[in-house]
Design a protein around this motif. Structure first.
Motif, PDB file in Angstrom:
ATOM      1  N   ILE A 295       0.839  -1.202   0.000  1.00 21.38           N
ATOM      2  CA  ILE A 295       0.000   0.000   0.000  1.00 21.38           C
ATOM      3  C   ILE A 295       0.874   1.253   0.000  1.00 21.38           C
ATOM      4  O   ILE A 295       0.614   2.207  -0.733  1.00 21.38           O
ATOM      5  N   THR A 296       1.926   1.241   0.816  1.00 20.65           N
ATOM      6  CA  THR A 296       2.833   2.390   0.894  1.00 20.65           C
ATOM      7  C   THR A 296       3.449   2.683  -0.467  1.00 20.65           C
ATOM      8  O   THR A 296       3.528   3.848  -0.892  1.00 20.65           O
ATOM      9  N   MET A 297       3.895   1.652  -1.176  1.00 14.32           N
ATOM     10  CA  MET A 297       4.538   1.853  -2.476  1.00 14.32           C
ATOM     11  C   MET A 297       3.549   2.406  -3.504  1.00 14.32           C
ATOM     12  O   MET A 297       3.897   3.290  -4.305  1.00 14.32           O
ATOM     13  N   ILE A 298       2.305   1.917  -3.498  1.00 12.05           N
ATOM     14  CA  ILE A 298       1.305   2.414  -4.449  1.00 12.05           C
ATOM     15  C   ILE A 298       1.024   3.892  -4.189  1.00 12.05           C
ATOM     16  O   ILE A 298       0.996   4.713  -5.116  1.00 12.05           O
ATOM     17  N   VAL A 299       0.826   4.244  -2.915  1.00  2.26           N
ATOM     18  CA  VAL A 299       0.531   5.636  -2.559  1.00  2.26           C
ATOM     19  C   VAL A 299       1.712   6.530  -2.902  1.00  2.26           C
ATOM     20  O   VAL A 299       1.543   7.615  -3.484  1.00  2.26           O
ATOM     21  N   GLN A 300       2.934   6.097  -2.580  1.00  2.00           N
ATOM     22  CA  GLN A 300       4.131   6.893  -2.878  1.00  2.00           C
ATOM     23  C   GLN A 300       4.272   7.126  -4.375  1.00  2.00           C
ATOM     24  O   GLN A 300       4.589   8.247  -4.816  1.00  2.00           O
ATOM     25  N   THR A 301       4.020   6.093  -5.184  1.00  2.00           N
ATOM     26  CA  THR A 301       4.143   6.216  -6.642  1.00  2.00           C
ATOM     27  C   THR A 301       3.162   7.247  -7.187  1.00  2.00           C
ATOM     28  O   THR A 301       3.516   8.080  -8.039  1.00  2.00           O
TER      29      THR A 301
END
Length: 261
Positions: A242-248
């Protein structure tokens, strides 16, 4: 002489706005009336106008039926709080020690911030429950997952541990997560450029007083706030995914705004 005159005018105007709105906010907060959040929005919009900060909004904040939204935004300056507060009725997730700061501690309490202790590992579930209760009550909560401020030309990697402290990724938080990008892009109506953009940035090693004076001396800042597509949580996704999707998504919106698109 002109600077000192502007500083005096800004200080007097900010004080007058606060004196008018603060009593109403105290009463409506005591009554738990929803209008208190609109009073906060009015205050932040007034402060933006007083400081000469022009806010451009792209996209819209989602309004899930029956509860609030968890917003994840990049972080550049203390100005982010004023800017985001002028756009929508929100509260913030803040470090526990901010409660004791002279100016920002009072502002954070007024904004009904949720204070968390990052070192209290045994209290993670309790902190997540508080966040979830606020979201279920209809509050919109803002998290700065970088855990620090950048110079405005890039974003730092988002910390999945900060999402984890809120219960993201283990079904403790039921709200979708909306990525939000903040970019200070103009000065006096002209593109700011990477070398002038740090004028708005507030790195941790700069005291608030000198930085505030610098912002007051540049009364024509432009900022773009972009709301991205919300990320719905599912049992198949852990907090790191989830963190990686939001950061992207935040990085993509930031890049577009920096390029003037």
């Amino acid at each position: 002489m002109m600077f000192f005159l502007r500083f005096a005018l800004v200080a007097i105007a900010a004080l007058l706005v606060t004196m008018v709105l603060l009593p109403a906010h105290f009463v409506t907060r005591w009554l738990k009336h929803p209008i208190r959040k609109q009073i906060e929005v009015c205050w932040h919009r007034a402060i933006c106008k007083i400081l000469g900060v022009k806010v451009e909004v792209r996209g819209t904040m989602v309004q899930p039926s029956g509860h609030g939204v968890l917003i994840a935004a990049n972080h550049i300056s203390w100005l982010d709080i004023i800017v985001l507060g002028s756009v929508a009725p929100i509260s913030f997730v803040a470090k526990n020690e901010i409660k004791d700061w002279a100016l920002f501690g009072s502002l954070a309490k007024w904004q009904e911030s949720v204070f968390i202790d990052r070192s209290a590992r045994l209290g993670v579930k309790a902190q997540a429950d508080i966040i979830n209760q606020r979201l279920l009550a209809g509050d919109n909560i803002v998290l700065f997952p970088e855990g620090t401020t950048s110079d405005g030309n890039f974003i730092y990697p988002f910390k999945s541990s900060l999402f984890g402290a809120l219960g993201v990724g283990n079904a403790a938080i039921s709200s979708p997560i909306q990525p939000v990008s903040i970019v200070y892009n103009k000065l006096c109506g002209l593109p700011m450029g990477r070398f002038k953009r740090p004028l708005a940035a507030w790195p941790g090693d700069i005291e608030i007083g000198p930085h505030l004076l610098g912002v007051i001396s540049e009364p024509h800042l432009g900022v773009v706030v972009s709301f991205g597509e919300p990320v719905a949580q599912s049992e198949a996704m852990n907090r790191k995914e989830i963190t990686m999707i939001v950061q992207t998504r935040v990085a993509e919106m930031t890049s577009r705004a920096l390029r003037g698109r």
